[in-house]
Motif scaffolding. Structure first.
Motif, PDB file in Angstrom:
ATOM      1  N   ILE A  72      45.329  30.668  47.126  1.00  0.00           N
ATOM      2  CA  ILE A  72      44.358  29.837  47.838  1.00  0.00           C
ATOM      3  C   ILE A  72      44.697  29.722  49.324  1.00  0.00           C
ATOM      4  CG2 ILE A  72      45.505  27.608  47.375  1.00  0.00           C
ATOM      5  CD1 ILE A  72      42.550  26.554  46.830  1.00  0.00           C
ATOM      6  N   ASP A  73      45.979  29.754  49.650  1.00  0.00           N
ATOM      7  CA  ASP A  73      46.384  29.668  51.055  1.00  0.00           C
ATOM      8  C   ASP A  73      46.164  30.995  51.772  1.00  0.00           C
ATOM      9  OD1 ASP A  73      47.227  26.978  50.745  1.00  0.00           O
ATOM     10  OD2 ASP A  73      49.095  27.684  49.847  1.00  0.00           O
ATOM     11  N   ASN A  74      46.318  32.118  51.051  1.00  0.00           N
ATOM     12  CA  ASN A  74      45.989  33.419  51.628  1.00  0.00           C
ATOM     13  C   ASN A  74      44.513  33.488  52.010  1.00  0.00           C
ATOM     14  OD1 ASN A  74      47.879  35.912  51.831  1.00  0.00           O
ATOM     15  ND2 ASN A  74      48.640  34.834  50.027  1.00  0.00           N
ATOM     16  N   VAL A  75      43.671  32.860  51.198  1.00  0.00           N
ATOM     17  CA  VAL A  75      42.232  32.890  51.452  1.00  0.00           C
ATOM     18  C   VAL A  75      41.845  31.887  52.540  1.00  0.00           C
ATOM     19  CG1 VAL A  75      39.940  32.554  50.431  1.00  0.00           C
ATOM     20  CG2 VAL A  75      41.747  33.695  49.117  1.00  0.00           C
ATOM     21  N   SER A  76      42.505  30.739  52.569  1.00  0.00           N
ATOM     22  CA  SER A  76      42.089  29.665  53.487  1.00  0.00           C
ATOM     23  C   SER A  76      42.681  29.771  54.882  1.00  0.00           C
ATOM     24  CB  SER A  76      42.445  28.302  52.889  1.00  0.00           C
ATOM     25  OG  SER A  76      43.850  28.134  52.797  1.00  0.00           O
ATOM     26  N   TYR A  95      38.522  28.049  47.425  1.00  0.00           N
ATOM     27  CA  TYR A  95      38.445  27.943  45.965  1.00  0.00           C
ATOM     28  C   TYR A  95      37.136  28.532  45.442  1.00  0.00           C
ATOM     29  CZ  TYR A  95      38.981  26.049  41.280  1.00  0.00           C
ATOM     30  OH  TYR A  95      39.116  25.940  39.916  1.00  0.00           O
ATOM     31  N   LYS A  96      36.036  28.269  46.156  1.00  0.00           N
ATOM     32  CA  LYS A  96      34.746  28.829  45.743  1.00  0.00           C
ATOM     33  C   LYS A  96      34.759  30.362  45.830  1.00  0.00           C
ATOM     34  CE  LYS A  96      32.021  24.760  46.921  1.00  0.00           C
ATOM     35  NZ  LYS A  96      31.086  24.142  47.889  1.00  0.00           N
ATOM     36  N   ALA A  97      35.419  30.891  46.868  1.00  0.00           N
ATOM     37  CA  ALA A  97      35.536  32.349  47.005  1.00  0.00           C
ATOM     38  C   ALA A  97      36.373  32.926  45.864  1.00  0.00           C
ATOM     39  CB  ALA A  97      36.150  32.708  48.355  1.00  0.00           C
ATOM     40  N   LEU A  98      37.440  32.230  45.490  1.00  0.00           N
ATOM     41  CA  LEU A  98      38.270  32.689  44.367  1.00  0.00           C
ATOM     42  C   LEU A  98      37.495  32.620  43.060  1.00  0.00           C
ATOM     43  CD1 LEU A  98      41.660  31.074  45.413  1.00  0.00           C
ATOM     44  CD2 LEU A  98      41.226  33.522  45.188  1.00  0.00           C
ATOM     45  N   ARG A 121      41.675  41.303  44.278  1.00  0.00           N
ATOM     46  CA  ARG A 121      40.570  40.355  44.174  1.00  0.00           C
ATOM     47  C   ARG A 121      40.771  39.164  45.112  1.00  0.00           C
ATOM     48  NH1 ARG A 121      39.608  38.696  38.274  1.00  0.00           N
ATOM     49  NH2 ARG A 121      41.561  39.703  37.698  1.00  0.00           N
ATOM     50  N   VAL A 122      42.024  38.759  45.303  1.00  0.00           N
ATOM     51  CA  VAL A 122      42.308  37.724  46.303  1.00  0.00           C
ATOM     52  C   VAL A 122      41.966  38.247  47.701  1.00  0.00           C
ATOM     53  CG1 VAL A 122      44.119  36.322  47.397  1.00  0.00           C
ATOM     54  CG2 VAL A 122      44.078  36.594  44.902  1.00  0.00           C
ATOM     55  N   GLY A 123      42.287  39.529  47.934  1.00  0.00           N
ATOM     56  CA  GLY A 123      41.938  40.134  49.221  1.00  0.00           C
ATOM     57  C   GLY A 123      40.438  40.142  49.462  1.00  0.00           C
ATOM     58  N   ILE A 124      39.665  40.387  48.412  1.00  0.00           N
ATOM     59  CA  ILE A 124      38.201  40.357  48.530  1.00  0.00           C
ATOM     60  C   ILE A 124      37.733  38.933  48.779  1.00  0.00           C
ATOM     61  CG2 ILE A 124      36.035  40.760  47.300  1.00  0.00           C
ATOM     62  CD1 ILE A 124      37.468  43.081  45.838  1.00  0.00           C
ATOM     63  N   ALA A 125      38.331  37.968  48.074  1.00  0.00           N
ATOM     64  CA  ALA A 125      37.978  36.559  48.292  1.00  0.00           C
ATOM     65  C   ALA A 125      38.260  36.153  49.733  1.00  0.00           C
ATOM     66  CB  ALA A 125      38.766  35.671  47.322  1.00  0.00           C
ATOM     67  N   ARG A 126      39.359  36.619  50.275  1.00  0.00           N
ATOM     68  CA  ARG A 126      39.706  36.306  51.677  1.00  0.00           C
ATOM     69  C   ARG A 126      38.612  36.785  52.621  1.00  0.00           C
ATOM     70  NH1 ARG A 126      45.171  39.023  53.402  1.00  0.00           N
ATOM     71  NH2 ARG A 126      43.916  40.849  52.873  1.00  0.00           N
ATOM     72  N   GLU A 151      38.330  45.971  36.955  1.00  0.00           N
ATOM     73  CA  GLU A 151      38.124  44.560  37.298  1.00  0.00           C
ATOM     74  C   GLU A 151      37.778  44.397  38.771  1.00  0.00           C
ATOM     75  OE1 GLU A 151      42.466  42.590  37.998  1.00  0.00           O
ATOM     76  OE2 GLU A 151      42.161  43.445  36.002  1.00  0.00           O
ATOM     77  N   VAL A 152      38.351  45.242  39.627  1.00  0.00           N
ATOM     78  CA  VAL A 152      38.048  45.170  41.063  1.00  0.00           C
ATOM     79  C   VAL A 152      36.652  45.725  41.330  1.00  0.00           C
ATOM     80  CG1 VAL A 152      38.709  46.016  43.353  1.00  0.00           C
ATOM     81  CG2 VAL A 152      40.466  45.235  41.749  1.00  0.00           C
ATOM     82  N   LEU A 153      36.315  46.856  40.708  1.00  0.00           N
ATOM     83  CA  LEU A 153      34.980  47.432  40.899  1.00  0.00           C
ATOM     84  C   LEU A 153      33.891  46.487  40.413  1.00  0.00           C
ATOM     85  CD1 LEU A 153      35.524  51.168  39.867  1.00  0.00           C
ATOM     86  CD2 LEU A 153      35.330  50.231  42.170  1.00  0.00           C
ATOM     87  N   GLN A 154      34.149  45.756  39.325  1.00  0.00           N
ATOM     88  CA  GLN A 154      33.141  44.819  38.813  1.00  0.00           C
ATOM     89  C   GLN A 154      32.889  43.692  39.812  1.00  0.00           C
ATOM     90  OE1 GLN A 154      31.333  45.274  35.796  1.00  0.00           O
ATOM     91  NE2 GLN A 154      30.089  43.788  36.914  1.00  0.00           N
ATOM     92  N   VAL A 155      33.958  43.193  40.433  1.00  0.00           N
ATOM     93  CA  VAL A 155      33.799  42.150  41.461  1.00  0.00           C
ATOM     94  C   VAL A 155      33.012  42.697  42.648  1.00  0.00           C
ATOM     95  CG1 VAL A 155      35.083  40.874  43.233  1.00  0.00           C
ATOM     96  CG2 VAL A 155      35.779  40.726  40.839  1.00  0.00           C
TER      97      VAL A 155
END
Length: 230
Positions: A72-76, A95-98, A121-126, A151-155
């Protein structure tokens, strides 16, 4: 490209695919030509470059997460340091992005506690947390074990269907067929051929593209290159 389009760039190693993305983001300034984002030049003066760059997301091959920060801190962190959000605002958006990338339950884990697919997926959320105009993906599955690629392609498929503007460097032809509005084949620093997925899968024109697609088919199997994501 237009808003909401997904362009897939593919071609052999060393053909200039990653360089193209770096030029778009001005990580590698071009020798000539111009880079425009919604009519604004990224090349006019450096004072505006940082602001414009916040509108271009970038998802790297090797995740590039901060090892000492929780997911969450990597994204925020970008939301706080670049966009000036409060810690509470940034964490809510993060959190919403995650949640969007199906990583909410892992929000308080550190990168070392996550699989490669989860880290990506965290990188994509970021990227999506910053609400950019376009997201650049530089072979986002190339560093993953085969069982984690899906799982990454589906996101990526999910956010593409939401209308996210994306330029994706990838050899995942099932993904390209499912979501791309245009495919771009590069070789030796030049765009050799462009067209819809149907064009490339049914009637590619250049010998170089035909040979390359055949090699992908041999490497991954025809079923893999023709697969449809849902």
């Amino acid at each position: 490209m237009n808003e909401g389009e997904v362009k897939v760039v593919f071609g052999p190693s060393g053909s200039g695919k990653s360089t193209l993305l770096r030029v778009i983001n001005m990580l590698t300034p071009p020798d000539k030509g111009e880079v425009l984002l919604c009519g604004e030049s990224l090349m006019e003066h450096k004072a505006e470059l940082s602001r414009l760059r916040t509108r271009i997301g970038f998802v790297f091959q090797n995740f590039n997460l901060f090892a000492h920060l929780r997911a969450i801190d990597n994204v925020s962190i970008g939301l706080r340091l670049v966009l000036g959000k409060t810690k509470e605002e940034a964490q809510n958006i993060a959190y919403k992005a995650l949640e969007k990338v199906r990583m909410a339950e892992w929000s308080h884990h550190y990168p070392a506690q996550l699989s490669g697919g989860q880290q990506q997926r965290v990188g994509i959320a970021r990227s999506i947390a910053m609400e950019p105009d376009v997201i650049l993906f530089d072979e986002p599955t190339s560093a993953l074990d085969p069982e984690l690629i899906g799982e990454v392609l589906q996101v990526m498929l999910d956010i593409a269907k939401e209308g996210t503007t994306m330029i994706v460097v990838t050899h995942e032809m099932g993904f390209a067929r499912a979501v791309s509005s245009e495919m771009i084949f590069m070789d030796q620093g030049v765009i050799v051929e462009t067209g819809t997925p149907e064009h490339f899968f049914e009637n590619p024109q250049s010998k170089r593209a035909i040979d390359f697609l055949h090699k992908l088919e041999v490497l991954y199997g025809k079923a893999e290159s023709d697969q449809q994501l849902v």
